[in-house]
Write an enzyme that holds these catalytic residues in place. Structure first.
Site, mmCIF file in Angstrom:
data_model
loop_
_atom_site.group_PDB
_atom_site.id
_atom_site.type_symbol
_atom_site.label_atom_id
_atom_site.label_comp_id
_atom_site.label_asym_id
_atom_site.label_seq_id
_atom_site.Cartn_x
_atom_site.Cartn_y
_atom_site.Cartn_z
ATOM 1 N N GLU A 1 0.809 -1.434 -0.110
ATOM 2 C CA GLU A 1 0.027 0.040 0.247
ATOM 3 C C GLU A 1 0.852 1.253 -0.127
ATOM 4 O O GLU A 1 0.264 2.311 -0.265
ATOM 5 C CB GLU A 1 -1.103 0.070 1.186
ATOM 6 C CG GLU A 1 -1.855 -1.101 1.288
ATOM 7 C CD GLU A 1 -3.084 -1.015 1.956
ATOM 8 O OE1 GLU A 1 -3.302 0.168 2.491
ATOM 9 O OE2 GLU A 1 -3.835 -1.804 2.195
ATOM 10 N N TYR A 40 -3.088 4.690 7.274
ATOM 11 C CA TYR A 40 -2.158 3.377 7.635
ATOM 12 C C TYR A 40 -0.980 3.263 6.673
ATOM 13 O O TYR A 40 0.276 3.106 7.102
ATOM 14 C CB TYR A 40 -3.197 2.113 7.416
ATOM 15 C CG TYR A 40 -2.288 0.713 7.149
ATOM 16 C CD1 TYR A 40 -1.711 0.220 8.029
ATOM 17 C CD2 TYR A 40 -2.422 0.291 5.859
ATOM 18 C CE1 TYR A 40 -1.155 -0.978 7.838
ATOM 19 C CE2 TYR A 40 -1.589 -0.913 5.685
ATOM 20 C CZ TYR A 40 -1.084 -1.736 6.628
ATOM 21 O OH TYR A 40 -0.175 -2.685 6.328
ATOM 22 N N LYS A 72 3.015 3.247 7.395
ATOM 23 C CA LYS A 72 3.972 2.258 7.047
ATOM 24 C C LYS A 72 5.094 2.725 6.183
ATOM 25 O O LYS A 72 6.339 2.435 6.305
ATOM 26 C CB LYS A 72 3.058 0.999 6.300
ATOM 27 C CG LYS A 72 2.114 0.196 7.181
ATOM 28 C CD LYS A 72 2.876 -0.425 8.272
ATOM 29 C CE LYS A 72 3.567 -1.676 7.725
ATOM 30 N NZ LYS A 72 4.346 -2.571 8.933
HETATM 31 P P1 NAD Z 1 -2.488 -7.994 12.748
HETATM 32 O O1 NAD Z 1 -3.220 -6.567 13.271
HETATM 33 O O2 NAD Z 1 -3.035 -9.172 12.671
HETATM 34 O O3 NAD Z 1 -1.359 -8.151 13.853
HETATM 35 C C1 NAD Z 1 -0.749 -7.132 14.464
HETATM 36 C C2 NAD Z 1 0.157 -7.626 15.488
HETATM 37 O O4 NAD Z 1 0.691 -6.501 16.237
HETATM 38 C C3 NAD Z 1 -0.809 -7.959 16.915
HETATM 39 O O5 NAD Z 1 -0.607 -9.157 17.582
HETATM 40 C C4 NAD Z 1 -0.857 -6.809 17.871
HETATM 41 O O6 NAD Z 1 -1.125 -7.248 19.247
HETATM 42 C C5 NAD Z 1 0.685 -6.332 17.742
HETATM 43 N N1 NAD Z 1 1.100 -4.934 18.109
HETATM 44 C C6 NAD Z 1 0.149 -3.921 17.621
HETATM 45 N N2 NAD Z 1 0.696 -2.813 18.272
HETATM 46 C C7 NAD Z 1 1.695 -3.047 18.976
HETATM 47 C C8 NAD Z 1 2.802 -2.621 19.873
HETATM 48 N N3 NAD Z 1 2.611 -1.251 20.197
HETATM 49 N N4 NAD Z 1 3.678 -3.281 20.597
HETATM 50 C C9 NAD Z 1 3.826 -4.905 20.344
HETATM 51 N N5 NAD Z 1 2.955 -5.352 19.562
HETATM 52 C C10 NAD Z 1 1.859 -4.660 18.929
HETATM 53 O O7 NAD Z 1 -1.522 -7.761 11.676
HETATM 54 P P2 NAD Z 1 -1.125 -8.417 10.214
HETATM 55 O O8 NAD Z 1 -2.327 -8.676 9.328
HETATM 56 O O9 NAD Z 1 -0.468 -9.916 10.826
HETATM 57 O O10 NAD Z 1 0.140 -7.590 9.867
HETATM 58 C C11 NAD Z 1 1.446 -7.869 10.324
HETATM 59 C C12 NAD Z 1 2.492 -6.927 9.617
HETATM 60 O O11 NAD Z 1 2.217 -7.322 8.108
HETATM 61 C C13 NAD Z 1 2.297 -5.601 9.553
HETATM 62 O O12 NAD Z 1 3.405 -4.848 9.792
HETATM 63 C C14 NAD Z 1 1.402 -4.950 8.493
HETATM 64 O O13 NAD Z 1 1.479 -3.788 7.995
HETATM 65 C C15 NAD Z 1 2.064 -6.040 7.353
HETATM 66 N N6 NAD Z 1 1.386 -6.378 5.993
HETATM 67 C C16 NAD Z 1 0.135 -7.040 6.178
HETATM 68 C C17 NAD Z 1 -0.614 -7.559 5.057
HETATM 69 C C18 NAD Z 1 -1.826 -8.222 5.297
HETATM 70 O O14 NAD Z 1 -2.674 -8.573 4.165
HETATM 71 N N7 NAD Z 1 -2.348 -8.407 6.227
HETATM 72 C C19 NAD Z 1 0.289 -7.429 4.009
HETATM 73 C C20 NAD Z 1 1.374 -6.932 3.863
HETATM 74 C C21 NAD Z 1 1.856 -6.418 4.907
HETATM 75 O O1 DAU Z 2 -2.228 -4.958 0.497
HETATM 76 C C1 DAU Z 2 -1.692 -5.276 1.846
HETATM 77 C C2 DAU Z 2 -2.724 -4.733 2.886
HETATM 78 O O2 DAU Z 2 -3.972 -5.610 2.958
HETATM 79 C C3 DAU Z 2 -2.318 -4.865 4.218
HETATM 80 O O3 DAU Z 2 -1.040 -3.915 4.480
HETATM 81 C C4 DAU Z 2 -3.149 -4.472 5.142
HETATM 82 O O4 DAU Z 2 -2.538 -4.659 6.636
HETATM 83 C C5 DAU Z 2 -4.308 -5.435 5.134
HETATM 84 O O5 DAU Z 2 -5.503 -4.847 6.082
HETATM 85 C C6 DAU Z 2 -4.907 -5.396 3.658
HETATM 86 O O6 DAU Z 2 -5.568 -3.987 3.418
HETATM 87 P P1 DAU Z 2 -7.010 -3.890 2.617
HETATM 88 O O7 DAU Z 2 -7.429 -2.532 2.924
HETATM 89 O O8 DAU Z 2 -6.623 -4.354 1.157
HETATM 90 O O9 DAU Z 2 -7.725 -5.011 3.177
HETATM 91 P P2 DAU Z 2 -9.029 -5.323 3.787
HETATM 92 O O10 DAU Z 2 -9.550 -6.789 4.164
HETATM 93 O O11 DAU Z 2 -9.371 -4.363 4.815
HETATM 94 O O12 DAU Z 2 -10.065 -5.250 2.228
HETATM 95 C C7 DAU Z 2 -9.894 -5.659 1.074
HETATM 96 C C8 DAU Z 2 -10.867 -4.921 0.101
HETATM 97 O O13 DAU Z 2 -12.178 -5.442 0.581
HETATM 98 C C9 DAU Z 2 -10.540 -3.485 -0.020
HETATM 99 O O14 DAU Z 2 -10.790 -2.985 -1.230
HETATM 100 C C10 DAU Z 2 -11.774 -2.969 0.712
HETATM 101 C C11 DAU Z 2 -12.718 -4.079 0.654
HETATM 102 N N1 DAU Z 2 -13.751 -4.100 1.926
HETATM 103 C C12 DAU Z 2 -13.334 -4.465 3.074
HETATM 104 C C13 DAU Z 2 -14.017 -4.822 4.270
HETATM 105 C C14 DAU Z 2 -13.407 -5.070 5.698
HETATM 106 C C15 DAU Z 2 -15.138 -4.239 1.461
HETATM 107 O O15 DAU Z 2 -15.730 -4.207 0.553
HETATM 108 N N2 DAU Z 2 -16.071 -4.489 2.807
HETATM 109 C C16 DAU Z 2 -15.514 -4.780 4.108
HETATM 110 O O16 DAU Z 2 -16.214 -5.079 4.988
#
Ligand code: NAD
Ligand code: DAU
Length: 377
Positions: A136, A183, A187
């Site tokens: 992102e 967000y 990042k």
């Molecule tokens: P998540 O929200 O599921 O988990 C985040 C974790 O961080 C939680 O366990 C939370 O307790 C911990 N945390 C938050 N604030 C904290 C603090 N101040 N001190 C210590 N721990 C803390 O997140 P996720 O989806 O597993 O994402 C993990 C990482 O990967 C993030 O850095 C996110 O930006 C990155 N990322 C996520 C995605 C995705 O699709 N979910 C994709 C690309 C990158």
């Molecule tokens: O691209 C990587 C990112 O993917 C990570 O960095 C973020 O931590 C992770 O949350 C995710 O971000 P998105 O915003 O893409 O994920 P989310 O699941 O929130 O939404 C996916 C898509 O679906 C987005 O286009 C918004 C849409 N959406 C999401 C929700 C929760 C809906 O239409 N309805 C919903 O209720």
């Protein structure tokens, strides 16, 4: 023996990374540092919590003194930094928490690593600070009709029936950062700090930027687990805008495998993009999820399509993300291992088989929060 801190190990992706490292490297000591915010859940790690090479430390990454203490106590050699506030919708409501955790928390981790490692006779030798970031930060890509556009590459992830590219441009590692949401801005800022610590102090850092992950243990505020749970309970499915936005989906264990490979073999100061060339419009993925849940619950396939409810769009909603991960494939030989349709089937099955995990989260406080998210959209 290597002592490795994994931050955010009780979250979605972090728990998969902790599990992989604890099981695969019995000689490493894995120290999971997590504050246990609403998104952190130790139930995600039940199967490995008693392993001798695993320690959980409840701590806030923003609390610099405590983090310094952890570095000293455990003689830390490496950091895999995942702890963050991760949900875009929450960042729109509460940007301060995102700046605090994602920017100041990352800075606190960097500074603790720097002060600890600089004071050692061997200095940076054998040390590594690996920062996990998101696609992102690059902003949003233009979107075109996929008709006639040949995706540049196929992977196992994109090898199913649906293999489209919704534009000719992809996120490459050399792209300028253009974050739009609080967000992604937080990042992006944390990524800059990590690179600054390499360029200024010589810290051995690596940054990776990954696309959307899906799979078990994802907090049910994110699209796929939220919708699986809502379909099961026959609740409305809030589709933002027209449901036309495109995301590039990767199975979480494939991300964890990439992290393992890059932590061990990646080149210092490099950036690697991680993704499977697997683009889907939200509405198409939602239909696949509805059909899969219906089938696995013994309902008529597609019976729950009427739950689709178009709602006000997310503010500043990025149109399309699409990762070009060819550098990682070329240089380190990483490939997604799972085809997308298989991954979705596995994921839906996991959430349906683990209702207790879901119910523990969705009952009580979470329910009130979730309703308030929609009350004043
Ligand atoms: P998540 O929200 O599921 O988990 C985040 C974790 O961080 C939680 O366990 C939370 O307790 C911990 N945390 C938050 N604030 C904290 C603090 N101040 N001190 C210590 N721990 C803390 O997140 P996720 O989806 O597993 O994402 C993990 C990482 O990967 C993030 O850095 C996110 O930006 C990155 N990322 C996520 C995605 C995705 O699709 N979910 C994709 C690309 C990158
Ligand atoms: O691209 C990587 C990112 O993917 C990570 O960095 C973020 O931590 C992770 O949350 C995710 O971000 P998105 O915003 O893409 O994920 P989310 O699941 O929130 O939404 C996916 C898509 O679906 C987005 O286009 C918004 C849409 N959406 C999401 C929700 C929760 C809906 O239409 N309805 C919903 O209720």
């Amino acid at each position: 023996m290597k002592n490795i801190i994994i931050t955010g190990g009780a979250g979605f992706i972090g728990s998969h990374v902790v599990r992989l490292f604890v099981n695969k490297y019995p000689d490493y000591h894995i120290i999971n540092v997590d504050k246990l915010t609403y998104a952190g859940n130790l139930a995600n790690l039940k199967d490995i919590e008693n392993k001798p090479n695993y320690t959980f430390v409840k701590a806030d990454i923003c609390d610099f003194e405590t983090i310094m203490g952890i570095f000293k106590k455990y003689k830390v050699d490496g950091v895999i930094h995942l702890a963050a506030e991760s949900h875009v919708d929450r960042s729109i409501k509460d940007p301060f928490t995102f700046a605090q955790t994602n920017v100041m928390g990352t800075l606190s981790m960097l500074q603790a690593a720097k002060l600890t490692w600089e004071s050692l006779p061997e200095k940076w030798e054998g040390k590594r600070f690996y920062h996990i970031s998101t696609d992102e930060v690059y902003g949003a890509l233009e979107m075109t009709d996929p008709e006639g556009i040949e995706p540049p590459f196929t992977t196992k992830a994109s090898s199913g029936k649906h293999h489209l590219a919704y534009g000719s441009k992809f996120f490459t590692e050399d792209l300028k950062y253009m974050p739009h949401s609080p967000y992604s801005a937080s990042k992006a800022s944390s990524d800059h700090f990590v690179r600054a610590f390499h360029d200024t102090y010589g810290m051995p850092t690596i940054v990776t930027n990954c696309s959307n992950n899906y799979g078990p243990y994802q907090f049910p505020e994110k699209l796929i687990p939220l919708f699986i749970n809502n379909i099961r309970h026959r609740k409305p499915l809030p589709v933002y805008g027209k449901g036309e936005n495109v995301r590039d989906w990767l199975y979480v264990e494939d991300h964890a495998r990439a992290i393992d490979l890059i932590f061990h073999k990646g080149t210092i100061a490099e950036t690697y993009n991680i993704g499977g060339f697997n683009e889907w419009k939200n509405i198409d993925i939602i239909k696949v999820v509805i059909n899969t849940v219906d089938r696995l619950l013994g309902r008529k396939e597609g019976e729950d399509m009427n739950l689709i409810t178009y709602v006000t769009d997310r503010a500043g909603h990025d149109m399309r993300y699409a990762i070009d991960s060819r550098k990682l494939q070329r240089e380190l030989g990483w490939e997604p291992s799972l085809q997308f349709e298989e991954g979705i089937e596995k994921t839906v099955r996991w959430y349906l088989d683990n209702q207790e995990w879901m119910d523990n989260i969705t009952s009580g406080e979470y329910e009130k929060y979730y309703e308030s998210m929609y009350a004043n959209r």
